[in-house]
Design a protein around this motif. Structure first.
Motif, mmCIF file in Angstrom:
data_model
loop_
_atom_site.group_PDB
_atom_site.id
_atom_site.type_symbol
_atom_site.label_atom_id
_atom_site.label_comp_id
_atom_site.label_asym_id
_atom_site.label_seq_id
_atom_site.Cartn_x
_atom_site.Cartn_y
_atom_site.Cartn_z
ATOM 1 N N GLU A 64 7.045 4.325 12.113
ATOM 2 C CA GLU A 64 5.614 4.667 12.097
ATOM 3 C C GLU A 64 5.012 4.401 10.717
ATOM 4 N N THR A 65 5.764 4.669 9.670
ATOM 5 C CA THR A 65 5.299 4.398 8.308
ATOM 6 C C THR A 65 5.047 2.910 8.108
ATOM 7 N N GLN A 66 5.914 2.068 8.645
ATOM 8 C CA GLN A 66 5.745 0.622 8.530
ATOM 9 C C GLN A 66 4.539 0.141 9.330
ATOM 10 N N ILE A 67 4.274 0.762 10.468
ATOM 11 C CA ILE A 67 3.093 0.405 11.263
ATOM 12 C C ILE A 67 1.825 0.761 10.491
ATOM 13 N N VAL A 68 1.803 1.948 9.889
ATOM 14 C CA VAL A 68 0.655 2.357 9.074
ATOM 15 C C VAL A 68 0.448 1.374 7.931
ATOM 16 N N LYS A 69 1.530 0.971 7.279
ATOM 17 C CA LYS A 69 1.447 0.016 6.166
ATOM 18 C C LYS A 69 0.911 -1.333 6.642
ATOM 19 N N ALA A 70 1.360 -1.798 7.810
ATOM 20 C CA ALA A 70 0.875 -3.069 8.354
ATOM 21 C C ALA A 70 -0.625 -3.005 8.607
ATOM 22 N N LEU A 71 -1.107 -1.897 9.181
ATOM 23 C CA LEU A 71 -2.538 -1.743 9.432
ATOM 24 C C LEU A 71 -3.309 -1.665 8.119
ATOM 25 N N GLU A 72 -2.788 -0.936 7.160
ATOM 26 C CA GLU A 72 -3.441 -0.846 5.848
ATOM 27 C C GLU A 72 -3.541 -2.233 5.210
ATOM 28 N N ASP A 73 -2.479 -3.009 5.280
ATOM 29 C CA ASP A 73 -2.497 -4.364 4.715
ATOM 30 C C ASP A 73 -3.542 -5.238 5.391
ATOM 31 N N LEU A 74 -3.691 -5.097 6.710
ATOM 32 C CA LEU A 74 -4.696 -5.883 7.432
ATOM 33 C C LEU A 74 -6.110 -5.478 7.030
ATOM 34 N N VAL A 75 -6.330 -4.201 6.775
ATOM 35 C CA VAL A 75 -7.641 -3.749 6.305
ATOM 36 C C VAL A 75 -7.935 -4.359 4.939
ATOM 37 N N LYS A 76 -6.930 -4.443 4.082
ATOM 38 C CA LYS A 76 -7.103 -5.055 2.759
ATOM 39 C C LYS A 76 -7.377 -6.557 2.887
ATOM 40 N N VAL A 77 -6.730 -7.222 3.834
ATOM 41 C CA VAL A 77 -7.012 -8.644 4.072
ATOM 42 C C VAL A 77 -8.463 -8.812 4.490
ATOM 43 N N GLY A 78 -8.938 -7.930 5.375
ATOM 44 C CA GLY A 78 -10.329 -7.979 5.811
ATOM 45 C C GLY A 78 -11.290 -7.803 4.656
ATOM 46 N N ALA A 79 -10.970 -6.915 3.727
ATOM 47 C CA ALA A 79 -11.818 -6.699 2.544
ATOM 48 C C ALA A 79 -11.828 -7.952 1.665
ATOM 49 N N ALA A 80 -10.664 -8.580 1.517
ATOM 50 C CA ALA A 80 -10.580 -9.781 0.696
ATOM 51 C C ALA A 80 -11.347 -10.943 1.327
ATOM 52 N N LEU A 81 -11.338 -11.032 2.646
ATOM 53 C CA LEU A 81 -12.076 -12.105 3.338
ATOM 54 C C LEU A 81 -13.583 -11.946 3.177
ATOM 55 N N LYS A 82 -14.043 -10.708 3.017
ATOM 56 C CA LYS A 82 -15.472 -10.463 2.860
ATOM 57 C C LYS A 82 -15.951 -10.758 1.441
ATOM 58 N N ALA A 83 -15.013 -10.700 0.486
ATOM 59 C CA ALA A 83 -15.374 -10.895 -0.928
ATOM 60 C C ALA A 83 -15.687 -12.339 -1.241
#
Length: 98
Positions: A79-98
């Motif tokens: 579950e911790t790894q799933i949370v980390k994967a989702l967090e990483d995807l949110v960060k990718v989304g932020a980087a794509l908007k920049a």
């Protein structure tokens, strides 16, 4: 865990796919049971789609701006790894908007 409130800012859609009964999807089912309410409360208008299908491998998919999608296979992850994967995807989304 401030990133949880940024789903709707950095992503367009979140899809979680898993089997209702398989052992491979057990951790993903637990992740949904423990985290869906919090994620939806912080992002009330954000589409979080939960798809249960017999025999499907557990997966996490996100859609960014312009229809770009990324996915992760969740089989064997904690579950911790799933949370980390989702967090990483949110960060990718932020980087794509920049």
């Amino acid at each position: 865990m401030a990133w949880r409130g940024h789903l709707s800012r950095n992503l367009k859609e979140l899809r979680i796919l898993f089997c209702q009964s398989s052992l491979a999807s057990a951790t993903t089912r637990e992740f949904v049971q423990r985290n869906y309410k919090d994620l939806k409360t912080l992002n009330p208008k954000f589409p979080i789609l939960i798809r249960e299908c017999s025999g499907v491998q557990p997966q996490l998919w996100v859609r960014f701006d312009n229809g770009v999608e990324r996915g992760f296979h969740l089989e064997g992850l904690s579950e911790t790894q799933i949370v980390k994967a989702l967090e990483d995807l949110v960060k990718v989304g932020a980087a794509l908007k920049a």
